[in-house]
Design a protein around this motif. Structure first.
Motif, short mmCIF file in Angstrom:
data_model
loop_
_atom_site.label_atom_id
_atom_site.label_comp_id
_atom_site.label_asym_id
_atom_site.label_seq_id
_atom_site.Cartn_x
_atom_site.Cartn_y
_atom_site.Cartn_z
N VAL A 108 0.83 -1.20 0.00
CA VAL A 108 0.00 0.00 0.00
C VAL A 108 0.86 1.25 0.00
O VAL A 108 0.47 2.29 -0.54
N LEU A 119 -4.34 4.41 -7.11
CA LEU A 119 -4.72 3.40 -6.11
C LEU A 119 -4.36 1.99 -6.56
O LEU A 119 -4.86 1.01 -6.01
N LYS A 130 -3.05 -0.27 -3.77
CA LYS A 130 -4.08 -0.64 -2.81
C LYS A 130 -5.01 -1.71 -3.39
O LYS A 130 -5.44 -2.63 -2.68
N TYR A 134 -3.23 -4.99 -3.35
CA TYR A 134 -3.18 -5.49 -1.98
C TYR A 134 -4.54 -6.03 -1.55
O TYR A 134 -4.64 -7.08 -0.90
N GLN A 135 -5.60 -5.32 -1.90
CA GLN A 135 -6.94 -5.73 -1.50
C GLN A 135 -7.29 -7.10 -2.08
O GLN A 135 -7.88 -7.94 -1.40
N VAL A 166 -7.44 -1.29 3.85
CA VAL A 166 -8.32 -1.39 2.68
C VAL A 166 -9.41 -0.33 2.70
O VAL A 166 -9.75 0.26 1.68
N ASN A 169 -3.58 6.17 4.10
CA ASN A 169 -3.03 5.44 5.25
C ASN A 169 -1.75 6.11 5.74
O ASN A 169 -0.88 6.49 4.96
#
Length: 267
Positions: free
Chosen positions: A84, A99, A102, A105-106, A235, A240
């Protein structure tokens, strides 16, 4: 030449109940009857127990979780929370897909979560198999005990009746019931030894399965909730902080380390 059994049977190491059973079993022995010899030495039940054991051992309870845990560990390496924090590449900047990290990662995190849920369900199946294994162990131990007492009864009968089953003196004999009975007792002894080794293997398999399930449940009840909490925060959050990423990374590392150690112990 007639085979003589010289082994002395010491009944002092047996309980009163066992000694009574041994004495009762001797009354079933009749070396003048082929049917009686066959019935006394019949070990079909014990043989069936060994076949059931072989079938259960092929399912190896500890291997049921090992494969799934290996999948989780492999997927965890792709779901590192630090993804992230990675800066988007030039293509992501050009296309506006900031993004990208992210999203990647999600997807990986969701795959890990799904695998953990599958492992939880699989662990319940392992517990059920352990229960069935324990029932089989109890039945197997009982059969082995009966087999041992029968062997002792047979040997004690030969010791107490040195002339039983011998061919008549001076006659040409085509059969020697005493020798035949002694051979059957020797076969029973070999089967008893095999049963004891099988029972030992069953105990080992049960212990390994219980250890794996308990360790996995400890991980899933302590480390997994922490991992889910911190990784879900990454998420759901639009932006973050470095601190949040660091905490999530630590939870991720703890989970991966514990599962890797469990995977290694299952080999």
């Amino acid at each position: 030449m007639t085979e003589q059994v010289t082994e002395h049977i010491d009944l002092s190491k047996y309980s009163d109940e066992d000694r009574a059973a041994i004495e009762a079993m001797q009354e079933e022995i009749n070396l003048a009857s082929t049917v009686a010899i066959t019935n006394f030495c019949n070990v079909s039940s014990a043989s069936a127990g060994i076949e059931a054991l072989s079938s259960a051992m092929e399912q190896a309870p500890t291997s049921l979780l090992a494969g799934k845990i290996a999948e989780i560990v492999a997927k965890l390496s792709e779901a590192d929370p630090r993804i992230v924090a990675e800066k988007p590449g030039w293509l992501a900047r050009v296309t506006g897909s900031a993004l990208e990290g992210k999203v990647r990662y999600q997807v990986s995190r969701k795959a890990v979560d799904t695998l953990i849920e599958e492992a939880d369900r699989l662990s319940e199946h392992v517990v059920s198999l352990v229960g069935k294994l324990e029932e089989m162990m109890a039945a197997h131990a009982k059969e082995s005990r009966q087999l041992e007492l029968k062997m002792v009864a047979g040997k004690l009968y030969l010791e107490r009746n040195p002339d039983a089953g011998l061919p008549p003196a001076g006659e040409i004999a085509f059969d020697n019931p005493r020798e035949r009975f002694a051979r059957r007792l020797a076969s029973m002894a070999a089967l008893f030894s095999s049963n004891e080794m099988s029972l030992t293997q069953m105990k080992l398999t049960r212990a390994q399965a219980i250890d794996m399930v308990e360790r996995f449940h400890e991980i899933s009840s302590v480390l997994v909730p922490v991992w889910r909490q911190h990784t879900m925060a990454l998420v759901s959050s639009i932006k973050n902080s470095p601190e949040a990423i660091t905490v999530a990374a630590k939870a991720h590392e703890s989970l991966m380390t514990s599962l890797s150690a469990l995977k290694g112990s299952a080999r």
